[in-house]
Write a protein that holds these residues in place. Structure first.
Motif, short mmCIF file in Angstrom:
data_model
loop_
_atom_site.label_atom_id
_atom_site.label_comp_id
_atom_site.label_asym_id
_atom_site.label_seq_id
_atom_site.Cartn_x
_atom_site.Cartn_y
_atom_site.Cartn_z
N LYS A 79 12.61 -20.08 -4.09
CA LYS A 79 11.28 -20.24 -3.49
C LYS A 79 11.26 -21.38 -2.48
O LYS A 79 10.57 -21.32 -1.46
N GLN A 80 12.01 -22.45 -2.78
CA GLN A 80 12.10 -23.57 -1.86
C GLN A 80 13.50 -24.18 -1.95
O GLN A 80 14.19 -24.06 -2.95
N ALA A 105 8.55 -13.04 -1.95
CA ALA A 105 8.72 -12.01 -2.98
C ALA A 105 7.71 -12.20 -4.11
O ALA A 105 7.14 -11.22 -4.62
N GLU A 106 7.47 -13.44 -4.50
CA GLU A 106 6.50 -13.72 -5.55
C GLU A 106 5.11 -13.25 -5.12
O GLU A 106 4.37 -12.63 -5.90
N LEU A 107 4.75 -13.53 -3.87
CA LEU A 107 3.46 -13.10 -3.34
C LEU A 107 3.38 -11.57 -3.28
O LEU A 107 2.35 -10.98 -3.62
N TYR A 108 4.48 -10.93 -2.88
CA TYR A 108 4.52 -9.47 -2.80
C TYR A 108 4.26 -8.86 -4.18
O TYR A 108 3.51 -7.88 -4.31
N GLU A 109 4.88 -9.43 -5.21
CA GLU A 109 4.65 -8.95 -6.57
C GLU A 109 3.21 -9.20 -7.00
O GLU A 109 2.58 -8.34 -7.65
N ASP A 110 2.66 -10.38 -6.66
CA ASP A 110 1.28 -10.69 -7.02
C ASP A 110 0.31 -9.70 -6.37
O ASP A 110 -0.76 -9.41 -6.92
N MET A 111 0.69 -9.19 -5.21
CA MET A 111 -0.14 -8.23 -4.50
C MET A 111 0.02 -6.80 -5.04
O MET A 111 -0.67 -5.89 -4.60
N TYR A 142 15.86 -8.02 -6.77
CA TYR A 142 16.47 -9.33 -6.58
C TYR A 142 17.98 -9.26 -6.83
O TYR A 142 18.42 -9.27 -7.99
N PRO A 143 18.82 -9.26 -5.81
CA PRO A 143 20.27 -9.30 -6.04
C PRO A 143 20.77 -10.69 -6.48
O PRO A 143 21.83 -10.80 -7.08
N GLY A 144 20.03 -11.75 -6.15
CA GLY A 144 20.50 -13.11 -6.42
C GLY A 144 20.04 -13.66 -7.75
O GLY A 144 19.46 -12.97 -8.59
N ASP A 155 0.82 -1.21 0.00
CA ASP A 155 0.00 0.00 0.00
C ASP A 155 0.85 1.27 0.00
O ASP A 155 0.46 2.28 -0.60
N ARG A 156 2.01 1.22 0.66
CA ARG A 156 2.89 2.39 0.72
C ARG A 156 3.91 2.41 -0.40
O ARG A 156 4.77 3.29 -0.46
N ASN A 157 3.84 1.42 -1.31
CA ASN A 157 4.76 1.33 -2.45
C ASN A 157 6.22 1.22 -2.00
O ASN A 157 7.12 1.84 -2.59
N ILE A 158 6.45 0.44 -0.95
CA ILE A 158 7.80 0.20 -0.45
C ILE A 158 8.43 -0.93 -1.26
O ILE A 158 7.86 -2.02 -1.34
N PRO A 159 9.61 -0.74 -1.85
CA PRO A 159 10.25 -1.84 -2.56
C PRO A 159 10.76 -2.90 -1.59
O PRO A 159 11.19 -2.58 -0.47
N MET A 160 10.66 -4.15 -1.99
CA MET A 160 11.23 -5.25 -1.21
C MET A 160 12.58 -5.64 -1.80
O MET A 160 12.71 -5.81 -3.02
N ILE A 161 13.59 -5.80 -0.96
CA ILE A 161 14.84 -6.42 -1.36
C ILE A 161 14.76 -7.87 -0.91
O ILE A 161 14.67 -8.16 0.29
N CYS A 162 14.77 -8.78 -1.86
CA CYS A 162 14.65 -10.21 -1.57
C CYS A 162 16.06 -10.80 -1.45
O CYS A 162 16.76 -10.95 -2.45
#
Length: 283
Positions: A170-171, A186-192, A198-200, A158-165
């Motif tokens: 995934k598993q 991270a996948e869920l965050y993008e889906d939302m 993604y550094p990796g 909602d606040r448009n905060i970027p995630m650093i994964c």
């Protein structure tokens, strides 16, 4: 499209490559013990003049990755260097050191977690004051499910905060069990509707860091082979970065007797390609 080949061992193709970028978890060990044949293959490749950089999405600096090798039985002679998603993440954190970070998935029972940001003098805060969401993983990687974190992540979206994964996987298989990793969050965050950095693997930053650590032997991308057990990180990363890829079937997926058909179908399911495939890395 190049036809997928199934060599009997790394020795059949080793002379085509100056350097190997080899995944760690699922390829040279399973979190409980080393895969001796895989380690021997890397040792022999180096004995023939090749260079090996281990490349892992572990969300810790490389020293914490290497510290586990001796107890697991991974010999130092199997690699020249190691680069982790934690290393690449630290570089991203350093570039943002004046921002406020909201940590997610840091488990106090895992003493390694603070190494990810140790010495960077970062500022941490709550979601309502943070500039960046730093996702290390799930607090309980075996019993939690990524969907359990949807409500927790909603303020960041909602606040448009970027995630650093810190770990795009995934598993990962630890012993005989699959554990969820930060990449699933991270996948869920993008889906939302959120934005993820993604550094990796399969993204460029970690590969450029690995090439830099190997030096001149890694200048020609056509002479670099990426080895891994994941279509979505290892084989996708090889394709995106212009390297050949060797898929090995010792990691995430349990393969049956018809390995060649299963691998072809698996890669097709993910829309990926590989240059070679083997049931496990061996010389």
């Amino acid at each position: 499209m190049t036809e997928l080949k199934f060599p009997g061992g790394l020795s059949e193709i080793a002379d085509r490559y100056d350097a190997v970028l080899c995944d760690v978890w699922g390829v040279i060990h399973n979190g409980r013990a080393a895969f001796d044949a895989a380690c021997d293959a890397l040792v022999r490749f180096r004995e023939g003049g090749g260079k090996v950089c281990l490349i892992t999405n572990a969300p810790v600096p490389k020293q914490q990755v290497i510290d586990y090798f001796e107890p697991l039985g991974v010999p130092a002679a199997a690699y020249d260097d190691c680069v982790s998603s934690g290393d690449a993440t630290r570089e991203e954190l350093q570039r943002r050191k004046d921002q406020v970070f909201w940590r997610m998935g840091v488990n106090s029972r895992w003493e390694r977690d603070p190494f990810l940001y140790e010495g960077l003098d970062l500022s941490f805060g709550e979601p309502e004051e943070a500039d960046v969401l730093l996702c290390v993983g799930l607090r309980d990687s075996l019993n939690d499910h990524p969907s359990d974190y949807a409500d927790e992540m909603r303020p960041g979206v909602d606040r448009n905060i970027p995630m650093i994964c810190a770990n795009p996987d995934k598993q990962v298989r630890i012993g005989g069990k699959l554990h969820w990793c930060a990449g699933a969050l991270a996948e869920l965050y993008e889906d939302m509707g959120g934005r993820v950095i993604y550094p990796g693997k399969p993204h460029a930053a970690i590969y450029e860091l690995a090439i830099a650590r190997l030096g001149t032997a890694a200048e020609n991308r056509g002479r670099i082979l990426c080895i891994g057990d994941s279509p979505t990180t290892d084989m996708r990363g090889a394709r995106l970065q212009g390297f050949d890829g060797l898929y090995v079937g010792t990691g995430l997926k349990e393969h049956g007797q018809d390995f060649q058909t299963e691998v072809a179908d698996l890669l097709a399911d993910y829309g990926e390609i590989a240059t070679y495939a083997m049931t496990g890395l061996r010389w």
